[in-house]
Design a protein around this motif. Structure first.
Motif, PDB file in Angstrom:
ATOM      1  N   GLY A 185       8.580  31.214 -75.379  1.00 55.13           N
ATOM      2  CA  GLY A 185       8.317  29.974 -74.492  1.00 55.13           C
ATOM      3  C   GLY A 185       8.088  30.085 -73.336  1.00 55.13           C
ATOM      4  O   GLY A 185       7.992  29.295 -71.893  1.00 55.13           O
ATOM      5  N   LEU A 186       7.737  31.613 -73.270  1.00 53.73           N
ATOM      6  CA  LEU A 186       7.284  31.645 -71.713  1.00 53.73           C
ATOM      7  C   LEU A 186       5.746  31.172 -70.791  1.00 53.73           C
ATOM      8  O   LEU A 186       4.953  31.722 -71.492  1.00 53.73           O
ATOM      9  CB  LEU A 186       7.358  33.099 -71.112  1.00 53.73           C
ATOM     10  CG  LEU A 186       8.566  34.195 -70.721  1.00 53.73           C
ATOM     11  CD1 LEU A 186       9.374  34.254 -71.497  1.00 53.73           C
ATOM     12  CD2 LEU A 186       8.317  35.226 -69.941  1.00 53.73           C
ATOM     13  N   SER A 187       5.545  30.507 -70.654  1.00 52.77           N
ATOM     14  CA  SER A 187       4.871  29.753 -70.279  1.00 52.77           C
ATOM     15  C   SER A 187       3.499  30.214 -70.209  1.00 52.77           C
ATOM     16  O   SER A 187       2.228  29.788 -70.328  1.00 52.77           O
ATOM     17  CB  SER A 187       5.010  28.525 -69.150  1.00 52.77           C
ATOM     18  OG  SER A 187       5.203  28.861 -67.717  1.00 52.77           O
ATOM     19  N   GLN A 188       3.733  31.215 -68.750  1.00 51.24           N
ATOM     20  CA  GLN A 188       2.556  32.122 -68.595  1.00 51.24           C
ATOM     21  C   GLN A 188       2.016  33.049 -69.357  1.00 51.24           C
ATOM     22  O   GLN A 188       0.613  33.826 -69.498  1.00 51.24           O
ATOM     23  CB  GLN A 188       2.707  32.850 -67.087  1.00 51.24           C
ATOM     24  CG  GLN A 188       3.907  34.473 -67.825  1.00 51.24           C
ATOM     25  CD  GLN A 188       5.430  33.699 -67.215  1.00 51.24           C
ATOM     26  OE1 GLN A 188       5.648  32.671 -68.098  1.00 51.24           O
ATOM     27  NE2 GLN A 188       6.485  34.776 -66.621  1.00 51.24           N
ATOM     28  N   VAL A 189       2.358  33.235 -70.269  1.00 46.68           N
ATOM     29  CA  VAL A 189       2.323  33.674 -71.854  1.00 46.68           C
ATOM     30  C   VAL A 189       1.140  33.472 -72.567  1.00 46.68           C
ATOM     31  O   VAL A 189       1.490  32.174 -73.201  1.00 46.68           O
ATOM     32  CB  VAL A 189       3.107  34.617 -72.566  1.00 46.68           C
ATOM     33  CG1 VAL A 189       2.091  35.491 -73.776  1.00 46.68           C
ATOM     34  CG2 VAL A 189       4.280  35.288 -70.973  1.00 46.68           C
ATOM     35  N   THR A 190      -0.008  33.333 -72.410  1.00 47.20           N
ATOM     36  CA  THR A 190      -0.944  31.917 -73.566  1.00 47.20           C
ATOM     37  C   THR A 190      -1.831  32.963 -74.316  1.00 47.20           C
ATOM     38  O   THR A 190      -1.371  34.758 -74.421  1.00 47.20           O
ATOM     39  CB  THR A 190      -2.153  32.432 -72.637  1.00 47.20           C
ATOM     40  OG1 THR A 190      -2.894  32.967 -71.935  1.00 47.20           O
ATOM     41  CG2 THR A 190      -1.501  31.149 -71.193  1.00 47.20           C
ATOM     42  N   GLU A 191      -2.316  32.151 -74.849  1.00 48.13           N
ATOM     43  CA  GLU A 191      -2.778  33.121 -76.715  1.00 48.13           C
ATOM     44  C   GLU A 191      -4.128  33.811 -75.936  1.00 48.13           C
ATOM     45  O   GLU A 191      -4.470  34.839 -76.537  1.00 48.13           O
ATOM     46  CB  GLU A 191      -3.162  32.063 -77.480  1.00 48.13           C
ATOM     47  CG  GLU A 191      -3.058  32.110 -79.098  1.00 48.13           C
ATOM     48  CD  GLU A 191      -2.049  33.300 -79.626  1.00 48.13           C
ATOM     49  OE1 GLU A 191      -2.335  34.378 -79.821  1.00 48.13           O
ATOM     50  OE2 GLU A 191      -0.929  32.971 -79.570  1.00 48.13           O
ATOM     51  N   GLU A 192      -4.308  33.109 -75.158  1.00 46.22           N
ATOM     52  CA  GLU A 192      -5.995  33.418 -74.521  1.00 46.22           C
ATOM     53  C   GLU A 192      -5.662  35.060 -74.285  1.00 46.22           C
ATOM     54  O   GLU A 192      -6.308  36.028 -74.446  1.00 46.22           O
ATOM     55  CB  GLU A 192      -6.311  33.131 -73.689  1.00 46.22           C
ATOM     56  CG  GLU A 192      -7.282  33.424 -72.783  1.00 46.22           C
ATOM     57  CD  GLU A 192      -7.554  32.526 -71.503  1.00 46.22           C
ATOM     58  OE1 GLU A 192      -8.996  33.038 -71.290  1.00 46.22           O
ATOM     59  OE2 GLU A 192      -7.396  31.506 -70.779  1.00 46.22           O
ATOM     60  N   ALA A 193      -4.679  35.347 -73.439  1.00 42.30           N
ATOM     61  CA  ALA A 193      -4.735  36.569 -72.718  1.00 42.30           C
ATOM     62  C   ALA A 193      -4.024  37.659 -73.232  1.00 42.30           C
ATOM     63  O   ALA A 193      -4.537  38.744 -73.699  1.00 42.30           O
ATOM     64  CB  ALA A 193      -3.008  36.564 -71.213  1.00 42.30           C
ATOM     65  N   ILE A 194      -2.685  36.953 -74.579  1.00 32.77           N
ATOM     66  CA  ILE A 194      -2.617  38.041 -76.272  1.00 32.77           C
ATOM     67  C   ILE A 194      -3.835  38.210 -76.645  1.00 32.77           C
ATOM     68  O   ILE A 194      -4.056  39.464 -77.184  1.00 32.77           O
ATOM     69  CB  ILE A 194      -1.918  37.165 -77.028  1.00 32.77           C
ATOM     70  CG1 ILE A 194      -0.301  36.921 -76.305  1.00 32.77           C
ATOM     71  CG2 ILE A 194      -1.587  38.751 -77.983  1.00 32.77           C
ATOM     72  CD1 ILE A 194       0.288  36.399 -76.776  1.00 32.77           C
ATOM     73  N   ASP A 195      -4.537  37.488 -76.870  1.00 30.79           N
ATOM     74  CA  ASP A 195      -5.948  37.995 -77.930  1.00 30.79           C
ATOM     75  C   ASP A 195      -7.362  38.853 -76.511  1.00 30.79           C
ATOM     76  O   ASP A 195      -7.098  39.642 -77.386  1.00 30.79           O
ATOM     77  CB  ASP A 195      -7.030  35.688 -78.102  1.00 30.79           C
ATOM     78  CG  ASP A 195      -6.319  35.796 -78.883  1.00 30.79           C
ATOM     79  OD1 ASP A 195      -5.665  36.597 -79.460  1.00 30.79           O
ATOM     80  OD2 ASP A 195      -7.438  34.836 -79.294  1.00 30.79           O
ATOM     81  N   GLU A 196      -7.161  38.728 -75.830  1.00 27.60           N
ATOM     82  CA  GLU A 196      -7.873  39.590 -74.644  1.00 27.60           C
ATOM     83  C   GLU A 196      -7.217  40.879 -74.892  1.00 27.60           C
ATOM     84  O   GLU A 196      -8.043  42.040 -74.569  1.00 27.60           O
ATOM     85  CB  GLU A 196      -8.024  38.912 -73.525  1.00 27.60           C
ATOM     86  CG  GLU A 196      -9.254  39.191 -72.245  1.00 27.60           C
ATOM     87  CD  GLU A 196      -9.047  38.681 -70.889  1.00 27.60           C
ATOM     88  OE1 GLU A 196     -10.111  38.155 -70.862  1.00 27.60           O
ATOM     89  OE2 GLU A 196      -8.146  38.743 -70.007  1.00 27.60           O
ATOM     90  N   MET A 197      -6.011  41.076 -74.261  1.00 27.95           N
ATOM     91  CA  MET A 197      -4.760  42.670 -74.616  1.00 27.95           C
ATOM     92  C   MET A 197      -5.653  42.834 -75.580  1.00 27.95           C
ATOM     93  O   MET A 197      -5.679  44.108 -75.467  1.00 27.95           O
ATOM     94  CB  MET A 197      -3.247  42.283 -74.578  1.00 27.95           C
ATOM     95  CG  MET A 197      -2.888  41.748 -73.298  1.00 27.95           C
ATOM     96  SD  MET A 197      -1.623  41.222 -73.300  1.00 27.95           S
ATOM     97  CE  MET A 197      -0.695  42.958 -73.336  1.00 27.95           C
ATOM     98  N   LYS A 198      -5.396  42.697 -77.066  1.00 25.20           N
ATOM     99  CA  LYS A 198      -5.422  43.118 -78.669  1.00 25.20           C
ATOM    100  C   LYS A 198      -7.295  43.548 -78.291  1.00 25.20           C
ATOM    101  O   LYS A 198      -7.191  44.263 -79.011  1.00 25.20           O
ATOM    102  CB  LYS A 198      -5.942  41.829 -79.584  1.00 25.20           C
ATOM    103  CG  LYS A 198      -4.120  41.399 -80.143  1.00 25.20           C
ATOM    104  CD  LYS A 198      -4.069  40.444 -81.057  1.00 25.20           C
ATOM    105  CE  LYS A 198      -2.522  40.138 -80.822  1.00 25.20           C
ATOM    106  NZ  LYS A 198      -2.676  39.283 -82.391  1.00 25.20           N
ATOM    107  N   LYS A 199      -8.540  42.723 -78.046  1.00 24.72           N
ATOM    108  CA  LYS A 199     -10.091  42.683 -77.362  1.00 24.72           C
ATOM    109  C   LYS A 199      -9.974  44.546 -77.295  1.00 24.72           C
ATOM    110  O   LYS A 199     -10.947  45.053 -77.416  1.00 24.72           O
ATOM    111  CB  LYS A 199     -10.485  42.042 -77.713  1.00 24.72           C
ATOM    112  CG  LYS A 199     -10.438  40.716 -77.648  1.00 24.72           C
ATOM    113  CD  LYS A 199     -11.471  39.821 -77.708  1.00 24.72           C
ATOM    114  CE  LYS A 199     -11.385  38.663 -79.072  1.00 24.72           C
ATOM    115  NZ  LYS A 199     -11.955  37.180 -78.547  1.00 24.72           N
ATOM    116  N   ALA A 200      -9.372  44.495 -75.742  1.00 25.09           N
ATOM    117  CA  ALA A 200      -9.693  45.598 -74.528  1.00 25.09           C
ATOM    118  C   ALA A 200      -8.819  46.639 -75.512  1.00 25.09           C
ATOM    119  O   ALA A 200      -9.101  47.593 -74.630  1.00 25.09           O
ATOM    120  CB  ALA A 200      -8.852  45.193 -73.692  1.00 25.09           C
ATOM    121  N   LYS A 201      -7.391  46.980 -75.942  1.00 24.78           N
ATOM    122  CA  LYS A 201      -6.647  47.368 -76.726  1.00 24.78           C
ATOM    123  C   LYS A 201      -7.860  48.804 -77.024  1.00 24.78           C
ATOM    124  O   LYS A 201      -6.967  50.013 -75.776  1.00 24.78           O
ATOM    125  CB  LYS A 201      -6.694  47.654 -77.853  1.00 24.78           C
ATOM    126  CG  LYS A 201      -4.949  47.928 -77.884  1.00 24.78           C
ATOM    127  CD  LYS A 201      -4.667  48.473 -79.704  1.00 24.78           C
ATOM    128  CE  LYS A 201      -3.886  49.482 -80.128  1.00 24.78           C
ATOM    129  NZ  LYS A 201      -3.332  49.045 -81.989  1.00 24.78           N
TER     130      LYS A 201
END
Length: 167
Positions: A79-95
């Motif tokens: 439930g950490l509000s600053q962690v968004t699905e958009e950010a996670i997707d961006e991390m996966k794409k740039a991995k």
């Protein structure tokens, strides 16, 4: 060609910044393959072995990034509000996008390998820059990555031993 040795420092001179700089500037001039450390196992005996990849800097970097992705996913789930699905997707794409020269420059600047990787990865995925490594220590990344590398290496070696045992 004479190369300055740090062993030649007098007690008075010690390891001053000037001495170290002089030593490393001479080393940089002579970076032919014979001037760098290389394991005889990798150079002669394991040329085609998956262990060379398992133990590589690239694999370590990819594992660190995967650990940061898993961390962000767990934090989002908590439930950490600053962690968004958009950010996670961006991390996966740039991995898989690794700029080694930028990483080396950042590490020289920060003198901290984990934070250098964190900053460079953050520039690749700006919406995730503030959440990469959020709440973690360097040991989280380094120790877990070491465990994963050891696991993968042992799994490979066990398969090879089973193969040899059946011969």
């Amino acid at each position: 060609v004479y190369v300055f040795s740090p062993l030649e420092c007098t007690r008075d001179e010690g390891w001053s910044g000037e001495v170290i700089e002089r030593f490393y500037s001479q080393i940089k001039k002579r970076m032919e393959p014979e001037a760098k450390w290389e394991s005889v196992l990798g150079a002669r005996y394991c040329r085609g072995s998956p262990l060379l990849y398992i133990l590589s800097e690239r694999n370590k970097t990819l594992i660190w990034r995967q650990l940061w992705i898993w961390l962000a996913e767990a934090e989002k789930e908590l439930g950490l509000s600053q962690v968004t699905e958009e950010a996670i997707d961006e991390m996966k794409k740039a991995k898989e996008s690794i700029d080694w020269s930028e990483l080396r420059a950042e590490e020289r600047k920060l003198k901290h390998d984990v934070m250098a990787h964190n900053h460079v990865y953050g520039r690749l995925c700006p919406s995730a820059a503030g959440i990469i490594h959020l709440g973690a220590t360097s040991c989280y990344v380094q120790d877990n990555a070491d465990c994963i590398v050891i696991r993968d290496a042992v799994q490979y070696l066990l398969k090879r031993l089973l193969f040899l045992n059946h011969r």
